[in-house]
Design a protein around this motif. Structure first.
Motif, mmCIF file in Angstrom:
data_model
loop_
_atom_site.group_PDB
_atom_site.id
_atom_site.type_symbol
_atom_site.label_atom_id
_atom_site.label_comp_id
_atom_site.label_asym_id
_atom_site.label_seq_id
_atom_site.Cartn_x
_atom_site.Cartn_y
_atom_site.Cartn_z
ATOM 1 N N ARG A 270 2.115 -5.754 -12.350
ATOM 2 C CA ARG A 270 0.742 -5.228 -12.412
ATOM 3 C C ARG A 270 0.158 -5.036 -11.009
ATOM 4 O O ARG A 270 -0.465 -4.019 -10.723
ATOM 5 N N ARG A 271 0.369 -6.027 -10.128
ATOM 6 C CA ARG A 271 -0.151 -5.915 -8.760
ATOM 7 C C ARG A 271 0.499 -4.750 -8.019
ATOM 8 O O ARG A 271 -0.162 -4.035 -7.275
ATOM 9 N N THR A 272 1.797 -4.564 -8.233
ATOM 10 C CA THR A 272 2.485 -3.461 -7.566
ATOM 11 C C THR A 272 1.938 -2.125 -8.047
ATOM 12 O O THR A 272 1.670 -1.231 -7.240
ATOM 13 N N LEU A 273 1.742 -2.010 -9.358
ATOM 14 C CA LEU A 273 1.243 -0.749 -9.913
ATOM 15 C C LEU A 273 -0.219 -0.490 -9.562
ATOM 16 O O LEU A 273 -0.567 0.601 -9.112
ATOM 17 N N ALA A 274 -1.050 -1.466 -9.761
ATOM 18 C CA ALA A 274 -2.493 -1.271 -9.587
ATOM 19 C C ALA A 274 -2.892 -1.173 -8.118
ATOM 20 O O ALA A 274 -3.710 -0.333 -7.752
ATOM 21 N N LEU A 275 -2.296 -2.014 -7.291
ATOM 22 C CA LEU A 275 -2.725 -2.100 -5.898
ATOM 23 C C LEU A 275 -1.712 -1.498 -4.917
ATOM 24 O O LEU A 275 -1.946 -1.515 -3.718
ATOM 25 N N ARG A 276 -0.571 -1.038 -5.469
ATOM 26 C CA ARG A 276 0.549 -0.591 -4.615
ATOM 27 C C ARG A 276 0.868 -1.702 -3.602
ATOM 28 O O ARG A 276 1.081 -1.467 -2.417
ATOM 29 N N ASP A 277 0.877 -2.937 -4.130
ATOM 30 C CA ASP A 277 1.085 -4.138 -3.340
ATOM 31 C C ASP A 277 2.576 -4.280 -3.012
ATOM 32 O O ASP A 277 3.376 -4.683 -3.858
ATOM 33 N N PHE B 66 5.975 -6.321 -4.813
ATOM 34 C CA PHE B 66 7.263 -5.707 -5.132
ATOM 35 C C PHE B 66 8.383 -6.386 -4.359
ATOM 36 O O PHE B 66 9.470 -6.593 -4.897
ATOM 37 N N SER B 67 8.132 -6.770 -3.117
ATOM 38 C CA SER B 67 9.139 -7.494 -2.332
ATOM 39 C C SER B 67 9.537 -8.792 -3.027
ATOM 40 O O SER B 67 10.704 -9.177 -3.018
ATOM 41 N N THR B 68 8.573 -9.458 -3.629
ATOM 42 C CA THR B 68 8.866 -10.686 -4.374
ATOM 43 C C THR B 68 9.753 -10.374 -5.575
ATOM 44 O O THR B 68 10.707 -11.112 -5.857
ATOM 45 N N LEU B 69 9.469 -9.277 -6.269
ATOM 46 C CA LEU B 69 10.324 -8.862 -7.393
ATOM 47 C C LEU B 69 11.751 -8.590 -6.912
ATOM 48 O O LEU B 69 12.725 -8.977 -7.560
ATOM 49 N N VAL B 70 11.869 -7.918 -5.792
ATOM 50 C CA VAL B 70 13.189 -7.624 -5.228
ATOM 51 C C VAL B 70 13.925 -8.926 -4.930
ATOM 52 O O VAL B 70 15.096 -9.094 -5.297
ATOM 53 N N PHE C 4 16.522 -0.433 -6.086
ATOM 54 C CA PHE C 4 15.162 -0.930 -5.903
ATOM 55 C C PHE C 4 14.198 0.165 -5.443
ATOM 56 O O PHE C 4 13.018 0.138 -5.804
ATOM 57 N N ILE C 5 14.688 1.127 -4.703
ATOM 58 C CA ILE C 5 13.839 2.273 -4.349
ATOM 59 C C ILE C 5 13.466 3.036 -5.610
ATOM 60 O O ILE C 5 12.300 3.388 -5.826
ATOM 61 N N ASN C 6 14.470 3.290 -6.454
ATOM 62 C CA ASN C 6 14.209 3.983 -7.727
ATOM 63 C C ASN C 6 13.281 3.166 -8.621
ATOM 64 O O ASN C 6 12.403 3.721 -9.286
#
Length: 187
Positions: free
Chosen positions: A9-16, A20-24, A53-55
């Motif tokens: 949600r944070r990655t999508l909403a805030l482009r955080d 995303f790095s944490t997800l990776v 991960f880029i995709n």
């Protein structure tokens, strides 16, 4: 809170990018290991993992939350692998080069047991579909249905690939064990 859904949600909403790095970081090891088993080349697996991960970042809005996030990533990784395989217009099979790379495996992963090395060598002799289904089911714990969804192949094909792959693994490992016993008796 750093659970997957809040990170998504944070990655999508805030482009955080940190989210995303944490997800990776949570998934990169297993995705990379999956790709190493498929393509049998560490450098290629690293490139494909990065592409995965880029995709995933680009397509994150298409993840609907149904099924596991890791399953969604493996689907992307498998698709990247298939695209790579098509781009070089040949089916990757076990080669003498891979056997030579086992020394690299030993250098990179000193903690791998002899049994694990034997299993990796045996897995390298299976075809791609057998390796992918066995890895996802038995190494990563996905159900047959989840593997069917990840690889986008029929459930019956998943079961057949696993059965055929296990039979081949038994033959390979039995043959290697017999050869080792003969060598021990001869010396």
């Amino acid at each position: 809170m750093n659970d997957e859904s809040s990170l998504i949600r944070r990655t999508l909403a805030l482009r955080d990018n940190d989210a995303f790095s944490t997800l990776v970081k949570l998934h990169q090891g297993r995705v990379r290991a999956f790709l190493v088993r498929l393509c049998k080349q560490y450098d290629v697996a690293d490139d494909l993992a990065q592409e995965t991960f880029i995709n995933a970042f680009r397509k994150l809005s298409s993840y609907k939350g149904t099924g596991s996030f890791s399953g969604w990533l493996y689907r992307i990784a498998y698709h990247c692998f298939l695209q790579h395989r098509r781009s070089v217009s040949r089916r990757l099979e076990v080669t003498d080069d891979y056997i030579g790379q086992l020394e690299v495996l030993s250098d990179r992963y000193d903690s791998i047991s002899t049994e694990q090395m034997d299993m990796e060598q045996a897995l390298a002799q299976l075809n791609t579909d057998e390796t992918a289904t066995i890895t996802l089911c038995h190494s990563y714990g996905f159900s047959h249905q989840e593997v069917s969804d990840i690889l986008k192949i029929p459930l019956g094909s998943v079961k057949s690939n696993i059965s055929r792959g296990k039979t081949k693994l038994r033959k390979i490992l039995t043959r290697e064990s017999t050869q080792e016993q003969k060598l021990e008796k001869a010396s």
